[in-house]
Scaffold this motif. Sequence first.
Motif, short mmCIF file in Angstrom:
data_model
loop_
_atom_site.label_atom_id
_atom_site.label_comp_id
_atom_site.label_asym_id
_atom_site.label_seq_id
_atom_site.Cartn_x
_atom_site.Cartn_y
_atom_site.Cartn_z
N ALA A 109 4.83 -4.38 7.32
CA ALA A 109 4.17 -4.48 8.62
C ALA A 109 2.83 -3.75 8.60
N VAL A 110 2.79 -2.60 7.95
CA VAL A 110 1.52 -1.87 7.82
C VAL A 110 0.52 -2.66 6.98
N LEU A 111 1.00 -3.24 5.89
CA LEU A 111 0.12 -4.05 5.04
C LEU A 111 -0.41 -5.27 5.80
N ALA A 112 0.45 -5.90 6.59
CA ALA A 112 0.02 -7.06 7.37
C ALA A 112 -0.99 -6.66 8.44
N LEU A 113 -0.77 -5.52 9.09
CA LEU A 113 -1.73 -5.04 10.07
C LEU A 113 -3.07 -4.71 9.42
N ALA A 114 -3.01 -4.18 8.19
CA ALA A 114 -4.24 -3.88 7.47
C ALA A 114 -5.03 -5.16 7.17
N LEU A 115 -4.32 -6.18 6.69
CA LEU A 115 -4.99 -7.45 6.38
C LEU A 115 -5.45 -8.15 7.65
N ASN A 116 -4.77 -7.92 8.74
CA ASN A 116 -5.12 -8.59 10.00
C ASN A 116 -6.53 -8.24 10.46
N PHE A 117 -7.02 -7.05 10.09
CA PHE A 117 -8.41 -6.70 10.43
C PHE A 117 -9.37 -7.70 9.82
N GLN A 118 -9.06 -8.16 8.64
CA GLN A 118 -9.94 -9.10 7.95
C GLN A 118 -9.62 -10.53 8.32
N TYR A 133 -2.69 -1.87 -2.27
CA TYR A 133 -1.33 -1.33 -2.17
C TYR A 133 -0.93 -0.65 -3.47
N GLY A 134 -1.22 -1.32 -4.59
CA GLY A 134 -0.89 -0.76 -5.90
C GLY A 134 -1.73 0.45 -6.26
N ILE A 135 -3.00 0.43 -5.91
CA ILE A 135 -3.87 1.58 -6.20
C ILE A 135 -3.36 2.81 -5.46
N GLY A 136 -2.99 2.65 -4.20
CA GLY A 136 -2.44 3.79 -3.46
C GLY A 136 -1.18 4.33 -4.10
N ALA A 137 -0.30 3.42 -4.55
CA ALA A 137 0.95 3.84 -5.17
C ALA A 137 0.70 4.56 -6.50
N ALA A 300 0.70 2.82 2.72
CA ALA A 300 1.96 2.11 2.50
C ALA A 300 2.38 2.20 1.03
N GLY A 301 1.42 2.05 0.12
CA GLY A 301 1.71 2.13 -1.31
C GLY A 301 2.23 3.50 -1.71
N THR A 302 1.66 4.54 -1.14
CA THR A 302 2.10 5.90 -1.46
C THR A 302 3.55 6.13 -1.03
N ILE A 303 3.86 5.73 0.19
CA ILE A 303 5.24 5.91 0.67
C ILE A 303 6.21 5.09 -0.17
N TYR A 304 5.81 3.87 -0.52
CA TYR A 304 6.69 3.03 -1.34
C TYR A 304 6.95 3.68 -2.70
N ALA A 305 5.92 4.22 -3.33
CA ALA A 305 6.08 4.83 -4.66
C ALA A 305 7.05 6.00 -4.62
#
Length: 391
Positions: A109-118, A133-137, A300-305
Amino acid sequence: MQGSASLAAPGKVAAAVFAIASQLCGAAFLYLILKVDGGWQVVGLLALLGFGFYLLERLPWIGDYALASFARAPLVAMATAAVIVVAFPFVVGSNTYMLHLLIVAQLYAVLALALNFQLGSANIPNFATGASYGIGAYVSALLAINFGISFWLTLPVAALAATLFGFIIGIPSMRTRDTYLALVTIAFGVVVQQLLNNFSWTGGPNGLVGIPAPSLFGHSFADPLVIFGWKLPSQANFYYLAAALVVVAIVTAHRLHGSRIGLAWNALRADEIAAKAQGINVAWFKVLAFAVDAFLAAFAGTIYAFYVSYISPDNFTFLVSVTIMTMVIVGGMDNIFGVIVGAFMLTILPEKLRAFADYRLLFFGVVIIGFLMIRPQGLFPQRMRRYGGDL
């Protein structure tokens, strides 16, 4: 017409009751679709959901009434939502699988909200959100494993690194438009994934193992969470952390949407040439959209990692970016609530349709096409802006 108009302007008590009841119904539906195991039970729930959206399409006053209700009783709506979010792990209990799905759904949901800006606000196609997402992780995981840096310190560092990536991809992308811009972002995403796969210091195809669990005030997130004597699985720690990030993303999206930046993005979406003629710095606002997308994706990537404690390049492929874009389109572009619903729906459904074995993806595609046929502009389409005034 008069009856519809009166229904669209509920009293405060009626608005509060409707806000509470609708959110409880939504939470109950989410619990049911998470709880059921049989494929045909899921189909039944999807049929019920599809009928609900069919009614919204045929009877638009229902949606207007709902919006008016939440606008008339915002504090009640927010308090109810907070109680539901806090109470959900207690309702789920020891079912770690349900908690896992909720954590992943919140991160998406965070990733989708991030892309929604664009994609939603500025109509800029970006297939590199998975790379951010991967760079953050990877940045956060490398800092924690190699230098022993705390999770809480890696969060801002990873976000800044991904934001820099957003500027790097955004600046050269300004020389392209539409499908060519999409191709550029696809290329960037593939390059990042291949670099993660080939560098030895990123672990190569084997990825990074042993990412330490975060801790807060001496409590490790790897340990069960005890609240008022109620023992919750360790996943509950990350559930609440992911929920906090969703709140931050929603507040950020709401504030940006109502700001001059949001208006400038909408102007770009409507007509880039007209926006430039009105004095809007088109290049700057496009690059800014890339940067904001990358910034939130990195969190989001950091929390996932740190949640899964193991990451590899396979977690951040081009397919991830496509999935996130599908969430935005299905949920409703430039609609915060719709994007979140789309993210939860497209995260949970593939798991619940595993009962159909080899036909799972085919059935999943049919479901998505069916919902888009019912609601061509997304489950919750974009609405006209409102500027003050009482409902």
